[in-house]
Design an enzyme around this catalytic site. Structure first.
Site, PDB file in Angstrom:
ATOM      1  N   LYS A 166       0.846  -1.227   0.012  1.00  0.00           N
ATOM      2  CA  LYS A 166      -0.117  -0.061  -0.038  1.00  0.00           C
ATOM      3  C   LYS A 166       0.841   1.199  -0.097  1.00  0.00           C
ATOM      4  O   LYS A 166       1.951   1.365   0.521  1.00  0.00           O
ATOM      5  CB  LYS A 166      -0.895   0.044   1.040  1.00  0.00           C
ATOM      6  CG  LYS A 166      -2.203   0.701   1.122  1.00  0.00           C
ATOM      7  CD  LYS A 166      -2.959  -0.059   0.303  1.00  0.00           C
ATOM      8  CE  LYS A 166      -4.736   0.552  -0.047  1.00  0.00           C
ATOM      9  NZ  LYS A 166      -5.355  -0.281  -0.199  1.00  0.00           N
TER      10      LYS A 166
ATOM     11  N   ASP B 176      -6.598   4.051  -4.826  1.00  0.00           N
ATOM     12  CA  ASP B 176      -7.523   3.864  -3.280  1.00  0.00           C
ATOM     13  C   ASP B 176      -8.272   5.166  -3.233  1.00  0.00           C
ATOM     14  O   ASP B 176      -8.472   5.955  -4.204  1.00  0.00           O
ATOM     15  CB  ASP B 176      -6.473   3.335  -2.401  1.00  0.00           C
ATOM     16  CG  ASP B 176      -7.157   2.880  -1.216  1.00  0.00           C
ATOM     17  OD1 ASP B 176      -7.511   1.822  -1.046  1.00  0.00           O
ATOM     18  OD2 ASP B 176      -7.109   3.614  -0.149  1.00  0.00           O
TER      19      ASP B 176
HETATM   20  O1  2IT Z   1      -7.893  -1.795  -1.196  1.00  0.00           O
HETATM   21  C1  2IT Z   1      -7.689  -2.151  -2.358  1.00  0.00           C
HETATM   22  O2  2IT Z   1      -7.682  -3.387  -2.750  1.00  0.00           O
HETATM   23  C2  2IT Z   1      -7.449  -1.308  -3.592  1.00  0.00           C
HETATM   24  N1  2IT Z   1      -7.314  -0.150  -3.199  1.00  0.00           N
HETATM   25  C3  2IT Z   1      -7.067  -1.790  -4.909  1.00  0.00           C
HETATM   26  C4  2IT Z   1      -5.600  -2.368  -4.760  1.00  0.00           C
HETATM   27  C5  2IT Z   1      -5.280  -2.609  -6.537  1.00  0.00           C
HETATM   28  O3  2IT Z   1      -4.251  -2.987  -6.525  1.00  0.00           O
HETATM   29  O4  2IT Z   1      -6.075  -2.848  -7.304  1.00  0.00           O
END
Ligand code: 2IT
Length: 447
Positions: A124, A164
Site C-alpha cells: 500500500k 485507493d
Molecule cells: O484496497 C484495495 O484493494 C485497493 N485499493 C485496490 C488495489 C489494487 O491494486 O487494485
C-alpha cells in the site's frame, strides 16, 4: 503462538499505531487455532515475520499550488509481503495518511490478494496530500511530483500500485504519464486502473463495487435470501460506492441512502441512473460533500447534516468509505431499524465491537478483505492482459470477476463454517488468506 503475547510485544514496539495493531489482532485471533496445529509454522516464526512489512519507502513530495506557493507533503510505499507474487495494492491520497495507516492497509492487502486466487503480494502507498478543494492542475502537479520518487520503487514484476481513496482513473493517468517519461519505457504493467484506451481493464472502475455485490449475492444465496427488493444503505460516494450503487440497482435492490463526511442523503424511492452518474461529478469536483446530491435532485433526495447512512432504516448495510466508519452504536442502530446483513466493502470499515455486535445479534457479516477483493482481482486481470498484450471485453472480465467472487465466498465457507453450521466469514477469510501466504513463506525458506 499466543495472540496476547505477540500483541503485547507489538504494542510496546509500535505504540500509537492503533489501526495497524487492530488489523493484526483480528487476523491473529482468527488463525491462532489453525496455526497451533502446524508446528512447522511456529518453528519458522511465520507470524512474527508476517506482521512486519518487508520494507517501507518514505519520500518528500514538493509541488507548487495554483497560488504559486511551494507545498510539501510526504509520500510512502509500504511493500508488505511478496510470498505469492509481486507487491500489489493501491495508493491513498488523504490528509490523515500515516505510515501506520498504510501498514494496516498493506497487511490487509496481503491476505485479500491471497483470497483472489491470483498471484499477488501485498502493498500500500500514498501521501498525506489532501485532494479536497484542489484544482485539476494541482492534482496533476502533485501526481507528477509524487511519481518522480515512486518510480524507483515499482515495476511490473516488482510492485504494481493502483488507486485507493483519493486516487482514481484521473490520478492514475497523471501518475503513469510521469512514470513513462522517467522510465523511457511504455511499460503499462507498472500501474493498474489505467484508461481503457491505454492498457486499462474496461471493468476496473466498477470492479470493486460489482465484486462486492456478487459476494453479497453469494452470501445471501447461502443464507436462503435474495437481494432483489432489499433496501441498501451505502456510505460514501466515491468510485467504490458508485460501482456498488450501479450493480445493486441493476440487481433489483434499492439504494435508499448514501452518505459523506457532511451527512446523509435519504433517497426513499432508491437511487436512479441519473443520480448514479452524478456521483462521478461529485467525486471529480473534490468538494467532498454528499449534500450536492440533494441540491441537484431536491425532489428525490433529502439531506440531513451530521448523520451517517446507518441512521436510515435498511435491510443491508454496505460501508464503502473509510476504516472504522461503523461503530458498535451504529451497528445497534442498524439492527434496531431492521438491518439483517452488513457486507463491509471499505477496508476495515467496521470497528471490532461493531463486528462482534453483528455476529452476536444474528446480523450476517462479511469482512472487507473478502467483500472488496474484486477490485484488486480485476487489477490482477489487468496485469495479465498487459503481460500478454491482449484485451478482454467487459463481458469477459465480468465473467471472470463472477467466478473469482464465488471462489472467495467458497474459501470463506470452507475455513469459516462453525460446528453449529453458521459461517464466520471473518475467520474464514483470514484463515484462507493466511494459509496460502504462510505455506508459500515456508516453502521459500527463512528470508
Ligand atoms: O484496497 C484495495 O484493494 C485497493 N485499493 C485496490 C488495489 C489494487 O491494486 O487494485
Amino acid at each position: 503462538m499466543n495472540t496476547k503475547e505477540i500483541m503485547s510485544k507489538l504494542q510496546a514496539k509500535y505504540p500509537g499505531e492503533s489501526e495497524y495493531l487492530q488489523a493484526v489482532q483480528e487476523v491473529l485471533e482468527s488463525v491462532e487455532e489453525v496455526y497451533n496445529q502446524h508446528p512447522e509454522f511456529e518453528k519458522a516464526k511465520i507470524v512474527e515475520r508476517m506482521v512486519e512489512p518487508d520494507r517501507i519507502f518514505t519520500f518528500r513530495v514538493t509541488w507548487i499550488d495554483d497560488a504559486g506557493e511551494v507545498q510539501t507533503n510526504t509520500g510512502y510505499r509500504v511493500q508488505f509481503n511478496s510470498a505469492i507474487g509481486p507487491y500489489k495494492g493501491g495508493l491513498r491520497f488523504h490528509r490523515a495518511v500515516t505510515p501506520s495507516m498504510l501498514k494496516f492497509l498493506g497487511f490487509e492487502q496481503t491476505f485479500k490478494n491471497a483470497l483472489t486466487t491470483l498471484p499477488m503480494g501485498g502493498a500500500k502507498g500514498g501521501s498525506d496530500f489532501d485532494p479536497v478543494g484542489k484544482s485539476n492542475d494541482e492534482i496533476m502537479r502533485f501526481c507528477q511530483a509524487f511519481m518522480t520518487e515512486l518510480w524507483q520503487c515499482i515495476g511490473p514484476d516488482q510492485d504494481i500500485p493502483a488507486g485507493d481513496v483519493g486516487v482514481g482513473g484521473r490520478e492514475i493517468g497523471y501518475l503513469y504519464g510521469m512514470y513513462k517519461k522517467l522510465a523511457r519505457e511504455y511499460n503499462t504493467g507498472v500501474l493498474t486502473g489505467k484508461g481503457s484506451t491505454w492498457g486499462g481493464s474496461i471493468l476496473r472502475p466498477e470492479a470493486t463495487g460489482y465484486g462486492a455485490l456478487y459476494f453479497t449475492q453469494n452470501l445471501l444465496h447461502k443464507a436462503g435470501k435474495d437481494i432483489a427488493g432489499c433496501k441498501l444503505a451505502i456510505s460514501g460516494f466515491g468510485n467504490v460506492a458508485w460501482g456498488a450503487c450501479k450493480k445493486a440497482t441493476e440487481l433489483g435492490a434499492k439504494v435508499i441512502a448514501i452518505s459523506g463526511p457532511d451527512g446523509v442523503c435519504h433517497i426513499p424511492d432508491g437511487i436512479d441512473a441519473e443520480m448514479i452518474d452524478y456521483m462521478l461529478d461529485m467525486r471529480a469536483s473534490n468538494r467532498n460533500r454528499v449534500e450536492d446530491m440533494a441540491t441537484r435532485f431536491p425532489e428525490k433526495a433529502q439531506f440531513t447534516a451530521g448523520k451517517k447512512a446507518w441512521s436510515v432504516a435498511c435491510d443491508i448495510a454496505l460501508p464503502c468509505a473509510f476504516q472504522n466508519e461503523l461503530s458498535a452504536d451504529d451497528a445497534a442502530e442498524l439492527k434496531a431499524n431492521g438491518c439483517w446483513c452488513c457486507c463491509e466493502v471499505s477496508n476495515m470499515g467496521c470497528q471490532p465491537d461493531a463486528i462482534k455486535y453483528f455476529q452476536h445479534n444474528g446480523v450476517l457479516f462479511a469482512p472487507g478483505k473478502a467483500v472488496n477483493a474484486g477490485g484488486v482481482a480485476t487489477s490482477g486481470l489487468e496485469m495479465t492482459q498487459n503481460a500478454s498484450h491482449i484485451s478482454w471485453s467487459g463481458e469477459e472480465v465480468d465473467q471472470k470477476l463472477h467466478f473469482i467472487m464465488k471462489s472467495i465466498h467458497e474459501q470463506c465457507v470452507k475455513y469459516g463454517t462453525q460446528p453449529d453450521g453458521s459461517i464466520d466469514y471473518v475467520k474464514g477469510a483470514n484463515i484462507a488468506g493466511f494459509m496460502k501466504v504462510a505455506t508459500a513463506m515456508l516453502e521459500q525458506g527463512i528470508i
